[in-house]
Scaffold this motif. Structure first.
Motif, PDB file in Angstrom:
ATOM      1  N   ILE A 176       0.850  -1.185   0.000  1.00 15.04           N
ATOM      2  CA  ILE A 176       0.000   0.000   0.000  1.00 15.04           C
ATOM      3  C   ILE A 176       0.889   1.239   0.000  1.00 15.04           C
ATOM      4  O   ILE A 176       1.800   1.353   0.826  1.00 15.04           O
ATOM      5  N   ASP A 177       0.618   2.139  -0.934  1.00 15.66           N
ATOM      6  CA  ASP A 177       1.316   3.421  -0.997  1.00 15.66           C
ATOM      7  C   ASP A 177       0.578   4.356  -0.036  1.00 15.66           C
ATOM      8  O   ASP A 177      -0.464   4.908  -0.363  1.00 15.66           O
ATOM      9  N   LYS A 178       1.132   4.502   1.172  1.00 16.59           N
ATOM     10  CA  LYS A 178       0.449   5.290   2.214  1.00 16.59           C
ATOM     11  C   LYS A 178       0.372   6.770   1.856  1.00 16.59           C
ATOM     12  O   LYS A 178      -0.590   7.449   2.178  1.00 16.59           O
ATOM     13  N   GLU A 179       1.396   7.252   1.154  1.00 11.41           N
ATOM     14  CA  GLU A 179       1.418   8.668   0.788  1.00 11.41           C
ATOM     15  C   GLU A 179       0.288   9.020  -0.166  1.00 11.41           C
ATOM     16  O   GLU A 179      -0.397  10.022  -0.027  1.00 11.41           O
ATOM     17  N   HIS A 180       0.070   8.166  -1.177  1.00  6.23           N
ATOM     18  CA  HIS A 180      -0.978   8.422  -2.166  1.00  6.23           C
ATOM     19  C   HIS A 180      -2.274   7.688  -1.852  1.00  6.23           C
ATOM     20  O   HIS A 180      -3.240   7.772  -2.594  1.00  6.23           O
ATOM     21  N   ARG A 181      -2.267   6.902  -0.786  1.00  9.72           N
ATOM     22  CA  ARG A 181      -3.440   6.190  -0.289  1.00  9.72           C
ATOM     23  C   ARG A 181      -4.086   5.262  -1.321  1.00  9.72           C
ATOM     24  O   ARG A 181      -5.274   5.322  -1.571  1.00  9.72           O
ATOM     25  N   HIS A 182      -3.235   4.435  -1.940  1.00  9.50           N
ATOM     26  CA  HIS A 182      -3.803   3.432  -2.838  1.00  9.50           C
ATOM     27  C   HIS A 182      -2.971   2.146  -2.793  1.00  9.50           C
ATOM     28  O   HIS A 182      -1.819   2.145  -2.375  1.00  9.50           O
ATOM     29  N   ILE A 183      -3.617   1.068  -3.230  1.00 10.37           N
ATOM     30  CA  ILE A 183      -2.984  -0.252  -3.247  1.00 10.37           C
ATOM     31  C   ILE A 183      -2.119  -0.347  -4.491  1.00 10.37           C
ATOM     32  O   ILE A 183      -2.578  -0.058  -5.599  1.00 10.37           O
ATOM     33  N   THR A 184      -0.859  -0.750  -4.317  1.00  9.54           N
ATOM     34  CA  THR A 184       0.040  -0.881  -5.467  1.00  9.54           C
ATOM     35  C   THR A 184       0.245  -2.333  -5.877  1.00  9.54           C
ATOM     36  O   THR A 184       0.657  -2.605  -6.998  1.00  9.54           O
ATOM     37  N   LEU A 185      -0.044  -3.267  -4.977  1.00  5.20           N
ATOM     38  CA  LEU A 185       0.087  -4.682  -5.301  1.00  5.20           C
ATOM     39  C   LEU A 185      -0.919  -5.463  -4.477  1.00  5.20           C
ATOM     40  O   LEU A 185      -1.057  -5.247  -3.268  1.00  5.20           O
TER      41      LEU A 185
END
Length: 177
Positions: A45-54
């Motif tokens: 999870i990309d916490k900075e952009h608040r989305h799941i990356t994998l």
């Protein structure tokens, strides 16, 4: 970004057509059908952009759609087929179990199969799918052929409905009486 032939995008066009048809049926007061989101398990999870990356897809989703048509509970799955042979491996045992239980509770289960090579849409009743499924389970063909299908369950586009599955449902219900 994937291409239209990638496994990840397979079925997305049919899904969009079914979703739009569901909206049209709702607007006309004929049905309330909802898409069941595919369960996923996030890995990164990309916490900075608040989305799941994998993430990976959980195996045990049930069906694509569930709802009610004029008081009748329905559930169905939408599949694309790129040849005249549909491999039953595209239907999972837990889906068959869910559909069987749904039918036992008085609901109607079915598949919508889009034969992309022919640009034809087919309403596959639970009963017919079950015959193919049981045949495979008993050592027979692990697929079914276009020629084996009941011609009266091919759906004709009509009145602006992109995927007129209520026509197939009406015929399905008629044969159950």
């Amino acid at each position: 970004m994937g291409t239209w032939t990638s496994r990840g995008l397979r079925g997305s066009m049919l899904e969009e057509l079914v979703n739009r048809s569901n909206e049209q049926y709702l607007e006309k007061g004929l049905a309330l059908i909802q898409k069941i989101p595919t369960p996923i398990t996030p890995i990164k999870i990309d916490k900075e952009h608040r989305h799941i990356t994998l993430a990976y897809f959980d195996q045990k989703s049930t069906v694509d759609y569930i709802g009610a048509v004029q008081g009748i509970p329905v559930c169905f799955d939408a599949k694309e087929c790129h040849s005249d042979t549909f491999a039953l491996q595209n239907i999972h045992a837990h889906q068959v179990t869910f559909m069987e239980n749904f039918e036992h509770q008085g609901g109607v289960s079915f598949f919508l199969i889009f034969f992309t090579n022919r640009n034809e849409l087919y309403y596959l009743t639970y009963k017919q799918m079950r015959k193919f499924w049981d045949r495979a389970k008993n050592g027979g063909r692990k697929s079914f052929r276009y020629e084996e299908l009941d011609p009266s369950f091919f759906l004709e586009q009509e009145k602006g409905i992109l995927v007129p599955y209520l026509d197939g449902l009406a015929k399905d219900l008629e044969l159950r009486d």
